[in-house]
Enzyme design. Structure first.
Site, mmCIF file in Angstrom:
data_model
loop_
_atom_site.group_PDB
_atom_site.id
_atom_site.type_symbol
_atom_site.label_atom_id
_atom_site.label_comp_id
_atom_site.label_asym_id
_atom_site.label_seq_id
_atom_site.Cartn_x
_atom_site.Cartn_y
_atom_site.Cartn_z
ATOM 1 N N GLY A 188 45.321 38.349 25.481
ATOM 2 C CA GLY A 188 45.963 38.241 24.165
ATOM 3 C C GLY A 188 44.987 38.254 22.996
ATOM 4 O O GLY A 188 43.772 38.179 23.148
ATOM 5 N N ASP A 189 45.611 38.297 21.834
ATOM 6 C CA ASP A 189 44.888 38.402 20.581
ATOM 7 C C ASP A 189 44.081 37.129 20.280
ATOM 8 O O ASP A 189 42.913 37.194 19.896
ATOM 9 C CB ASP A 189 45.989 38.619 19.516
ATOM 10 C CG ASP A 189 45.425 38.736 18.145
ATOM 11 O OD1 ASP A 189 44.541 39.583 17.983
ATOM 12 O OD2 ASP A 189 45.864 37.972 17.260
ATOM 13 N N LEU A 190 44.687 35.976 20.503
ATOM 14 C CA LEU A 190 44.003 34.718 20.190
ATOM 15 C C LEU A 190 42.743 34.563 21.050
ATOM 16 O O LEU A 190 41.689 34.153 20.561
ATOM 17 C CB LEU A 190 44.928 33.518 20.430
ATOM 18 C CG LEU A 190 44.260 32.194 20.060
ATOM 19 C CD1 LEU A 190 44.482 31.870 18.587
ATOM 20 C CD2 LEU A 190 44.742 31.051 20.912
ATOM 21 N N ALA A 191 42.870 34.941 22.329
ATOM 22 C CA ALA A 191 41.724 34.817 23.233
ATOM 23 C C ALA A 191 40.543 35.616 22.679
ATOM 24 O O ALA A 191 39.416 35.113 22.596
ATOM 25 C CB ALA A 191 42.107 35.298 24.626
ATOM 26 N N ARG A 222 49.426 39.126 32.919
ATOM 27 C CA ARG A 222 50.159 40.041 33.803
ATOM 28 C C ARG A 222 49.405 41.342 34.079
ATOM 29 O O ARG A 222 49.467 41.891 35.158
ATOM 30 C CB ARG A 222 51.464 40.437 33.112
ATOM 31 C CG ARG A 222 52.653 39.671 33.609
ATOM 32 C CD ARG A 222 53.810 40.098 32.752
ATOM 33 N NE ARG A 222 54.782 39.041 32.667
ATOM 34 C CZ ARG A 222 55.836 38.947 33.473
ATOM 35 N NH1 ARG A 222 56.040 39.836 34.404
ATOM 36 N NH2 ARG A 222 56.689 37.962 33.323
ATOM 37 N N ASP A 260 51.367 36.606 37.565
ATOM 38 C CA ASP A 260 52.660 36.449 36.911
ATOM 39 C C ASP A 260 52.925 34.947 36.813
ATOM 40 O O ASP A 260 53.263 34.295 37.807
ATOM 41 C CB ASP A 260 53.745 37.143 37.744
ATOM 42 C CG ASP A 260 55.126 36.948 37.139
ATOM 43 O OD1 ASP A 260 55.227 36.239 36.114
ATOM 44 O OD2 ASP A 260 56.101 37.501 37.686
ATOM 45 N N ASP A 298 45.700 21.563 16.979
ATOM 46 C CA ASP A 298 45.980 21.906 15.587
ATOM 47 C C ASP A 298 44.619 22.305 15.042
ATOM 48 O O ASP A 298 43.769 21.451 14.784
ATOM 49 C CB ASP A 298 46.523 20.685 14.824
ATOM 50 C CG ASP A 298 46.831 21.045 13.375
ATOM 51 O OD1 ASP A 298 46.122 21.889 12.811
ATOM 52 O OD2 ASP A 298 47.785 20.481 12.811
ATOM 53 N N HIS A 299 44.390 23.605 14.912
ATOM 54 C CA HIS A 299 43.002 24.029 14.664
ATOM 55 C C HIS A 299 42.458 23.532 13.322
ATOM 56 O O HIS A 299 41.262 23.484 13.125
ATOM 57 C CB HIS A 299 42.852 25.547 14.829
ATOM 58 C CG HIS A 299 43.350 26.348 13.674
ATOM 59 N ND1 HIS A 299 44.686 26.575 13.449
ATOM 60 C CD2 HIS A 299 42.693 26.965 12.671
ATOM 61 C CE1 HIS A 299 44.821 27.311 12.359
ATOM 62 N NE2 HIS A 299 43.633 27.562 11.864
ATOM 63 N N GLU A 315 47.268 31.307 1.166
ATOM 64 C CA GLU A 315 46.860 32.463 1.985
ATOM 65 C C GLU A 315 47.133 33.751 1.229
ATOM 66 O O GLU A 315 48.213 33.913 0.648
ATOM 67 C CB GLU A 315 47.646 32.478 3.299
ATOM 68 C CG GLU A 315 47.357 31.280 4.170
ATOM 69 C CD GLU A 315 47.773 31.558 5.603
ATOM 70 O OE1 GLU A 315 46.955 32.100 6.343
ATOM 71 O OE2 GLU A 315 48.922 31.251 5.948
ATOM 72 N N HIS A 369 49.608 21.517 10.094
ATOM 73 C CA HIS A 369 48.363 21.405 9.333
ATOM 74 C C HIS A 369 48.487 20.472 8.118
ATOM 75 O O HIS A 369 47.658 19.600 7.903
ATOM 76 C CB HIS A 369 47.892 22.781 8.862
ATOM 77 C CG HIS A 369 47.885 23.822 9.953
ATOM 78 N ND1 HIS A 369 47.510 23.540 11.238
ATOM 79 C CD2 HIS A 369 48.212 25.150 9.948
ATOM 80 C CE1 HIS A 369 47.595 24.648 11.982
ATOM 81 N NE2 HIS A 369 48.019 25.630 11.220
HETATM 82 C C1 BG6 Z 1 48.196 29.295 11.751
HETATM 83 C C2 BG6 Z 1 49.448 29.933 11.226
HETATM 84 O O1 BG6 Z 1 48.492 28.075 12.374
HETATM 85 O O2 BG6 Z 1 47.279 29.070 10.704
HETATM 86 C C3 BG6 Z 1 49.137 31.208 10.466
HETATM 87 O O3 BG6 Z 1 50.327 30.249 12.293
HETATM 88 C C4 BG6 Z 1 48.092 30.935 9.416
HETATM 89 O O4 BG6 Z 1 50.304 31.736 9.866
HETATM 90 C C5 BG6 Z 1 46.883 30.235 10.022
HETATM 91 O O5 BG6 Z 1 47.708 32.167 8.847
HETATM 92 C C6 BG6 Z 1 45.892 29.838 8.956
HETATM 93 O O6 BG6 Z 1 44.722 29.386 9.570
HETATM 94 P P1 BG6 Z 1 43.329 29.523 8.841
HETATM 95 O O7 BG6 Z 1 42.370 28.807 9.716
HETATM 96 O O8 BG6 Z 1 43.047 31.000 8.731
HETATM 97 O O9 BG6 Z 1 43.496 28.918 7.480
#
Ligand code: BG6
Length: 487
Positions: free
Chosen positions: A15-18, A46, A85, A177-178, A216, A240
């Protein structure tokens, strides 16, 4: 900082996030010698990929961080691909065999991390099968990291949490929650902790209002399918914004530990009352972007967005906290897509001294002393203080005391780099506990219920590339406050 070893099983490896976040985060840790040679990653998804192809993908994802090709080759040799799977129990036997093999080859020890970076709808199935295939047993050292969204309301979040708890002990569930991995978000607590004079003024006697902005510039783009069901309230506010608010508003624990920080955050979140319908109407502003003829199309014309959608791409609001410390201090927040600039700030606006001879008792927020946290794109803290204007009179003038992180050569870790490392070490401080999430969803559900009552009637359009709808400014004006904008 100690070196960690372990076996990481990554669901959603193609995936993209990885590629965007996880492989680079692991590579940064490897380069900094925080990941020992006793680590292995099993990537699963998959698609039928070979090990070689998978390693090429990982190498490609970290390419711009590489300054030593041999080191990079060494790094990617720890990655193994298993086509899997995730919804078929039989596949977990293959996975288990691979895990046993790699655990022996790399001597990873009993440190297992499962990273769920798949569609959330299959989280329960994955964790259920991890247990049924005897991969995860409650006795050994297994942790799971989950990407958001964690539910779409309190009931679905509760259901998801219950299903995870069948397999994992609660303190082995790392809900990511990054924003909590961002250096400057963590600095909010540190600044309060290390400077008692700041903590001494951290209350309604000295603080006038608090403003949290997550702006954003990018529109929704290709994520319309997901976003149209979430809106700004679930995408940014539920997680966030409420987490940042909790770090600002919580009582500092006497002794710093993951448990004490979590407890203090929960107490704070509990002191935010659920919104009544009237409050949901009067104290929030919802907006939707429209084209600015500048590469941004109307939100309603974005791919996979319902042409009649009433989903908000902008949200501003005012929250009152029901405790002694924050009596009468509004917490304002705003976030939106397709705004003029990408930045995150937390403004702590302090009470000004009002002079008897001033024409009006209302001092604009921009002339009040304030402490600003710049969370991104640059990290920094600024303090604006009132000094005397030059001349005969004793009149205040706002001046900046500046500390700019750009000027100090500190290594700033990426959020995923910090958070994955913390998980491997078993440190949950900067993750959200279930109790926090429950409170977050309670608040969100009350706002959304209010909006349903009033039929989503208030949706204000705003041109892309601006600060959002003017109604967000009107909201603060009603309370004699104003947004501190960056420009
Ligand atoms: C994600 C949201 O949690 O955080 C995105 O799903 C958003 O929509 C992103 O763009 C923003 O994260 P950051 O670190 O780029 O500010």
């Amino acid at each position: 900082n100690s070196k960690v070893k372990g076996l990481i099983v990554l669901f959603g490896a193609t995936g993209d996030l990885a590629s965007r976040k996880l492989y680079p985060a692991l590579y940064r840790l490897y380069k900094r010698h925080l990941l020992s040679d006793n680590f292995a990653v099993i990537g699963t998804a998959r698609r039928e990929w070979s090990n070689d192809y998978y390693r090429q993908v990982v190498a490609g994802a970290v390419n711009n961080l590489v300054d030593d090709q041999a080191e990079c080759q060494q790094f990617v040799s720890h990655f193994h691909y298993v086509s899997h799977d995730a919804t078929d129990l039989a596949h977990y036997n293959i996975l288990k065999a691979k895990m046993d093999e790699l655990e022996a080859t790399y001597e990873t020890g009993e440190n297992h991390l499962y990273y769920l970076s798949t569609a959330p709808s299959i989280f329960p199935k994955i964790t259920k099968y991890l247990k049924e295939a005897n991969i995860v047993t409650k006795q050994s050292n297994h942790r799971v990291i989950l990407e958001k969204p964690f539910g779409s309301d309190l009931a679905s979040a509760q259901k998801l949490n219950d299903s995870l708890s069948d397999t994992f002990k609660d303190n082995d569930i790392y809900r990511i929650d990054h924003y909590l991995g961002k250096e400057m978000v963590q600095n909010i607590l540190a600044l309060r902790y290390f400077n008692p004079f700041i903590e001494a003024i951290w209350n309604h006697h000295y603080i006038d209002n608090i403003q949290i902005t997550l702006s954003e510039d990018m529109p929704v783009g290709t994520r319309g399918g997901y976003y149209d069901k979430s809106g700004a309230i679930r995408d940014m506010f539920q997680n966030h914004i409420l987490q940042i608010m909790a770090l600002v508003g919580m009582t500092l624990p006497e002794h710093y530990s993951p448990e004490s920080v979590h407890e203090a955050k929960i107490d704070f979140l509990k002191s935010i009352p659920s919104f009544t319908t009237q409050q949901a109407e009067q104290c929030t502003v919802r907006g939707q972007y429209q084209t600015n003829d500048n590469n941004v199309v109307d939100y309603l014309k974005e791919p996979e967005v319902d042409a009649n959608s009433t989903t908000e791409t902008f949200l501003a609001g005012r929250i009152r906290v029901n405790n002694e410390r924050w009596q009468g201090v509004p917490f304002y927040f705003r976030t939106g897509k397709a705004l003029g600039e990408k930045y995150t700030t937390v403004q702590i606006i302090l009470n000004p001294r009002v002079y008897k001879d001033e024409e009006t008792e209302v001092v604009p927020d921009s002339e009040k002393p304030r402490l600003t946290f710049f969370i991104q794109p640059e990290c920094g803290v600024q303090l604006y203080l009132n000094e005397k204007q030059a001349g005969q009179d004793l009149r205040p003038q706002i001046q900046l005391l500046d500390h700019d992180w750009r000027k100090s050569a500190q290594y700033v870790e990426e959020p995923y780099e910090k958070l994955i490392y913390n998980t491997l070490l078993g440190d949950p401080t900067y993750f959200t506990t279930w109790n926090e999430l429950r409170e977050q969803w309670r608040i969100v559900d009350s706002i959304i219920a209010g909006w349903h009552e009033i039929n989503h009637s208030k949706l204000d359009q705003y041109p892309a590339g601006t600060h959002g709808p003017k109604q967000a400014y009107n909201l603060l004006e009603r309370y004699h406050n104003e947004w501190i904008d960056l420009d």
